[in-house]
Design a protein around this motif. Structure first.
Motif, PDB file in Angstrom:
ATOM      1  N   VAL A 101       0.945  -1.171   0.031  1.00  0.00           N
ATOM      2  CA  VAL A 101      -0.003   0.151  -0.024  1.00  0.00           C
ATOM      3  C   VAL A 101       0.837   1.124   0.024  1.00  0.00           C
ATOM      4  N   LEU A 102       1.917   1.327   1.028  1.00  0.00           N
ATOM      5  CA  LEU A 102       2.874   2.249   0.894  1.00  0.00           C
ATOM      6  C   LEU A 102       3.574   2.666  -0.390  1.00  0.00           C
ATOM      7  N   SER A 103       3.945   1.694  -0.989  1.00  0.00           N
ATOM      8  CA  SER A 103       4.577   1.762  -2.404  1.00  0.00           C
ATOM      9  C   SER A 103       3.609   2.306  -3.502  1.00  0.00           C
ATOM     10  N   ARG A 104       2.415   1.633  -3.239  1.00  0.00           N
ATOM     11  CA  ARG A 104       1.341   2.332  -4.311  1.00  0.00           C
ATOM     12  C   ARG A 104       1.040   3.721  -4.133  1.00  0.00           C
ATOM     13  N   LEU A 105       0.873   4.111  -3.017  1.00  0.00           N
ATOM     14  CA  LEU A 105       0.211   5.536  -2.663  1.00  0.00           C
ATOM     15  C   LEU A 105       1.715   6.553  -3.000  1.00  0.00           C
ATOM     16  N   GLN A 106       2.698   6.140  -2.498  1.00  0.00           N
ATOM     17  CA  GLN A 106       3.958   6.904  -2.997  1.00  0.00           C
ATOM     18  C   GLN A 106       3.973   7.047  -4.515  1.00  0.00           C
ATOM     19  N   ASN A 107       3.741   5.950  -5.248  1.00  0.00           N
ATOM     20  CA  ASN A 107       4.020   6.017  -6.706  1.00  0.00           C
ATOM     21  C   ASN A 107       2.704   6.904  -7.206  1.00  0.00           C
ATOM     22  N   LYS A 108       1.655   7.052  -6.444  1.00  0.00           N
ATOM     23  CA  LYS A 108       0.635   7.760  -7.090  1.00  0.00           C
ATOM     24  C   LYS A 108       0.798   9.156  -6.619  1.00  0.00           C
ATOM     25  N   LEU A 109       1.331   9.364  -5.385  1.00  0.00           N
ATOM     26  CA  LEU A 109       1.639  10.894  -5.151  1.00  0.00           C
ATOM     27  C   LEU A 109       2.765  11.327  -5.823  1.00  0.00           C
TER      28      LEU A 109
END
Length: 175
Positions: free
Chosen positions: A37-45
């Motif tokens: 989740v952290l990786s996905r959200l950081q990429n989206k950010l």
């Protein structure tokens, strides 16, 4: 007789190893899920703007990792996001309060907890957190008032019960 005792100890050891193995595997999957989740959200950010909920989720992960400065930044962005609705703001203010509390910025924490309570007056978690920060500031009467308010709204709240009882003992003069 000795053989059965050895079998019992071996069985007990295997049972303990199985429980420990299960706990380790469970923790690995839990950590992997959070990191995903952290990786996905950081990429989206990095690629585009996040929604209020995504900023809040990422900020909450940073809080869990004790990265308070980064969490504060993301939670403030969550408050400013275009899709921020009234119902989503209270948990964000509460999380901000926790981040400031963790950095020992108690007055800013109080302000954020009170902001959460303006939006949702029966937000018991914010009431407990407010009581805790008042305790840290040695404002015993305000802390007790906050815990008692939490108990009015949720009579079975274990944290508020325990803390209010402890504070009452401190406030009652010994005879």
């Amino acid at each position: 007789m000795d053989n059965s005792l050895a079998i019992f100890y071996l069985s007990l050891l295997l049972a303990l190893l199985a429980v420990a193995g299960w706990a380790v595997v469970r923790q690995v999957f839990k950590t992997r899920k959070v990191e995903s989740v952290l990786s996905r959200l950081q990429n989206k950010l990095q690629n585009d703007k996040c929604t209020t909920q995504e900023y809040y989720e990422l900020g909450s992960i940073y809080l869990d990792k004790k990265l308070y400065t980064q969490a504060i930044s993301l939670l403030q962005k969550a408050l400013k996001a275009e899709d921020a609705g009234e119902e989503t703001l209270a948990p964000i203010y509460n999380a901000l309060g926790f981040a400031y509390f963790s950095q020992e910025q108690y007055d800013v924490a109080i302000r954020n907890y009170k902001e959460a309570l303006k939006i949702v007056p029966d937000y018991v978690t914010a009431l407990n957190n407010l009581g805790h920060v008042y305790e840290k500031k040695k404002l015993t009467a305000q802390a007790l008032e906050s815990y008692e308010e939490a108990l009015k709204r949720e009579p079975d709240n274990a944290t508020a019960k325990r803390r209010a009882e402890s504070l009452r003992k401190r406030l009652v003069p010994s005879t």
